[in-house]
Write a protein that holds these residues in place. Structure first.
Motif, mmCIF file in Angstrom:
data_model
loop_
_atom_site.group_PDB
_atom_site.id
_atom_site.type_symbol
_atom_site.label_atom_id
_atom_site.label_comp_id
_atom_site.label_asym_id
_atom_site.label_seq_id
_atom_site.Cartn_x
_atom_site.Cartn_y
_atom_site.Cartn_z
ATOM 1 N N CYS A 27 53.591 29.177 -16.661
ATOM 2 C CA CYS A 27 54.490 29.677 -17.706
ATOM 3 C C CYS A 27 53.680 30.381 -18.786
ATOM 4 O O CYS A 27 52.437 30.397 -18.765
ATOM 5 C CB CYS A 27 55.303 28.523 -18.294
ATOM 6 N N ARG A 44 53.015 29.523 -21.699
ATOM 7 C CA ARG A 44 52.172 28.620 -22.496
ATOM 8 C C ARG A 44 51.021 28.037 -21.674
ATOM 9 O O ARG A 44 50.272 27.185 -22.151
ATOM 10 C CB ARG A 44 53.019 27.482 -23.070
ATOM 11 N N VAL A 83 51.270 26.309 -18.771
ATOM 12 C CA VAL A 83 51.585 25.121 -17.993
ATOM 13 C C VAL A 83 51.776 25.514 -16.531
ATOM 14 O O VAL A 83 52.493 26.485 -16.230
ATOM 15 C CB VAL A 83 52.851 24.426 -18.538
ATOM 16 N N SER A 108 56.851 21.301 -12.554
ATOM 17 C CA SER A 108 55.870 20.934 -13.581
ATOM 18 C C SER A 108 55.892 19.432 -13.810
ATOM 19 O O SER A 108 56.757 18.714 -13.288
ATOM 20 C CB SER A 108 56.176 21.668 -14.881
ATOM 21 N N ASP A 125 53.802 17.672 -19.491
ATOM 22 C CA ASP A 125 53.506 19.010 -20.002
ATOM 23 C C ASP A 125 54.701 19.614 -20.720
ATOM 24 O O ASP A 125 54.542 20.431 -21.633
ATOM 25 C CB ASP A 125 53.084 19.928 -18.856
ATOM 26 N N CYS A 126 55.910 19.256 -20.288
ATOM 27 C CA CYS A 126 57.114 19.868 -20.865
ATOM 28 C C CYS A 126 57.755 19.009 -21.955
ATOM 29 O O CYS A 126 58.719 19.441 -22.596
ATOM 30 C CB CYS A 126 58.146 20.130 -19.773
ATOM 31 N N HIS A 152 56.825 17.994 -25.013
ATOM 32 C CA HIS A 152 56.747 18.439 -26.405
ATOM 33 C C HIS A 152 56.738 19.966 -26.514
ATOM 34 O O HIS A 152 56.278 20.504 -27.526
ATOM 35 C CB HIS A 152 55.488 17.863 -27.060
ATOM 36 N N CYS A 153 57.207 20.658 -25.513
ATOM 37 C CA CYS A 153 57.214 22.128 -25.533
ATOM 38 C C CYS A 153 58.294 22.625 -26.497
ATOM 39 O O CYS A 153 59.449 22.168 -26.433
ATOM 40 C CB CYS A 153 57.468 22.667 -24.135
ATOM 41 N N ARG A 185 61.468 23.953 -24.824
ATOM 42 C CA ARG A 185 62.082 23.053 -23.848
ATOM 43 C C ARG A 185 63.591 23.227 -23.759
ATOM 44 O O ARG A 185 64.151 23.324 -22.658
ATOM 45 C CB ARG A 185 61.754 21.615 -24.210
ATOM 46 N N CYS A 232 64.347 26.436 -21.961
ATOM 47 C CA CYS A 232 63.763 26.591 -20.619
ATOM 48 C C CYS A 232 64.343 25.589 -19.620
ATOM 49 O O CYS A 232 64.779 25.977 -18.535
ATOM 50 C CB CYS A 232 62.250 26.418 -20.703
#
Length: 514
Positions: A346, A348, A350, A371, A375-376, A378-379, A382, A385
């Motif tokens: 992605c 970022r 990830v 994923s 990893d997702c 605290h994106c 989020r 996405c």
């Protein structure tokens, strides 16, 4: 003085069909063009050495051919029409006082002969088209059309359901392994069982034929729950704007040079076009290779798009122009694919590595990229996405490289031209077969018999193309001859005029000298 014709029927003293049929008549020219004597050797194995003589094989095929050329929907109509047409009698070799075969003889003979005889006749006519220069072979346009089966929806019968169908459904529902795929399968199975036991499906055959009640219930009738007791090979199919009915599919391949049919075959109506492409392509290649012709390009619509179909094209070194199916995505917004590591990344950074292979309800194999929830978690993207999910998942077809190459090819200007060529080639051919050559409905039962009907319709179409091509060529040559004669006459006229003017000047000069 007013005339009045009195008709008194009497015996003919001298009469010949050949004197009554004009030289330019279609069937007279067809009789000279079509040599079917090879049928005696091919069909000999279907007969014994004793008993009554059968219908002449050549006469049989000529009668059947007339039925398709004249768009006659039944064997009885064929015999009735031929009995009143002098040119048709001359074509089949019967005199006006000879009794024609009984119409049921045509049906029995059609069932007697194998498909190979009809295919041989198709190839013989195709050979004549190739010899005339009507088939280039390089580019083929492919498409399909629904052909109504000789069976009624009112004669559908319910398929037997396994006694443990409900137990099997409950067993799948009670699984505690948390496998989402099992839940999907069990849900689909439960819907199928519920539908099968539904009152609408069971009562369909008892409803008044054509009633609103039956039309509403027909939406709940499918090939999974019912079958035709009249024609077991017929399948229920439907197209937008048309009612459900029992059909076959005619798969057709057409050469783009002069729109000659190079292959036609019957298939079950519940099969996708993409499932039929491999067989259609193989048979077309076989028909053309007998005359040293090779296929370079294949044009088809999106219904023929699948990994198996595209792989078949590449295996035969053929360049295809087939729009990819609707679920295909050439790229993913915000994600890049790393081919070397087989993963998505992605914006970022990830990674979404490959996790497993799954099979959809439609039978497509998909690669799952997913994923980690860490990893997702605290994106900041989020909610946009992945929403409420804990991880990002991307599904791609295992045949995505094939679709990608097709997608790149379809972006060219040539692909746009190929799309127009395809629609202008194969679609008019299908319309002609259905509307004018008796292929709207088959009057036989079984897929093998339906294939014979479709072959005869294609033979009639190619014969008409062959006859028009020959006539057009003669007309062009005649017109060219007329133009040459006109030019020669004008040249002679101008030469005479020039000579006359010169002689006139010579006389004037001589008179002046005197």
């Amino acid at each position: 003085m007013q005339g009045k014709k009195q008709y008194n029927e009497q015996l003919f003293k001298s009469f010949q069909l050949s004197d009554r049929v004009p030289e330019d008549n279609f069937y007279r020219r067809l009789k000279e063009l079509l040599d079917l004597r090879w049928l005696y050797t091919t069909t000999k194995k279907y007969y014994g050495t004793e008993g009554q003589q059968s219908i002449d094989p050549v006469v049989f095929f000529k009668l059947i051919l007339i039925g398709y050329l004249e768009n006659l929907g039944s064997d009885r109509r064929i015999i009735n029409t031929v009995s009143m047409r002098l040119d048709m009698l001359f074509f089949i070799g019967y005199d006006i006082d000879e009794a024609l075969p009984w119409h049921s003889t045509l049906s029995r003979t059609r069932q007697l002969y194998g498909e190979s005889v009809f295919k041989d006749l198709f190839r013989q006519v195709l050979k004549q088209c190739i010899d005339k220069g009507m088939v280039a072979g390089r580019r083929q346009a492919m498409d399909s059309v629904a052909v109504k089966a000789n069976a009624s929806m009112s004669r559908l019968a319910e398929k037997a359901v396994l006694d443990d169908g409900d137990d099997y459904t409950d067993e799948l529902n009670d699984t505690d392994d948390g496998d989402k795929q099992n839940k999907t399968v069990s849900s689909a199975r439960k819907r199928s069982v519920d539908l099968h036991h539904g009152w609408k499906a069971k009562a369909y055959k008892d409803m008044p034929k054509g009633s609103k009640e039956q039309q509403a219930a027909s939406k709940f009738v499918s090939n999974h729950t019912h079958y035709s007791t009249t024609d077991a090979d017929a399948r229920i199919s439907v197209k937008p704007g048309k009612p459900r009915q029992l059909n076959y599919h005619a798969q057709v391949s057409v050469d783009t040079a002069h729109h000659v049919i190079t292959q036609i075959q019957a298939d079950h109506a519940n099969k996708k076009d993409s499932q039929c492409l491999s067989s259609l392509l193989k048979n077309t290649i076989d028909n053309l290779q007998q005359h040293d012709l090779e296929i370079d390009e294949v044009l088809a619509d999106a219904g023929y798009s699948s990994g198996t179909a595209l792989q078949a094209l590449e295996d035969n070194n053929i360049e295809g122009y087939i729009p990819n199916f609707g679920q295909y995505k050439p790229s993913r917004d915000g994600f890049t694919y790393d081919k070397e590591n087989d993963r998505y990344t992605c914006s970022r950074g990830v990674h979404l590595p490959f996790k497993k292979l799954t099979t959809t309800s439609l039978g497509y194999q998909m690669k799952v990229y997913r994923s980690s929830s860490k990893d997702c978690g605290h994106c900041p993207l989020r909610s946009k996405c992945i929403g409420k999910s804990d991880f990002k998942k991307i599904d791609d077809s295992v045949d995505k490289p094939l679709y990608d190459r097709m997608h790149a090819r379809l972006q060219t200007n040539k692909a746009k031209r190929m799309k127009k060529i395809r629609s202008a080639t194969v679609e008019p051919v299908l319309g002609t077969l259905v509307n004018f050559l008796n292929m709207r409905r088959v009057n036989t039962r079984g897929i093998r018999q339906a294939n014979k009907c479709m072959l005869m319709a294609a033979i009639a179409y190619n014969i008409k193309k062959l006859m028009r091509f020959t006539t057009r060529k003669v007309q062009i040559d005649t017109k060219a001859l007329q133009i040459n004669l006109q030019n020669t006459f004008l040249f002679v006229l101008s030469f005479v005029s020039m000579y006359r003017d010169t002689y006139h000047l010579h006389l004037v000069k001589k008179q002046n000298q005197v």
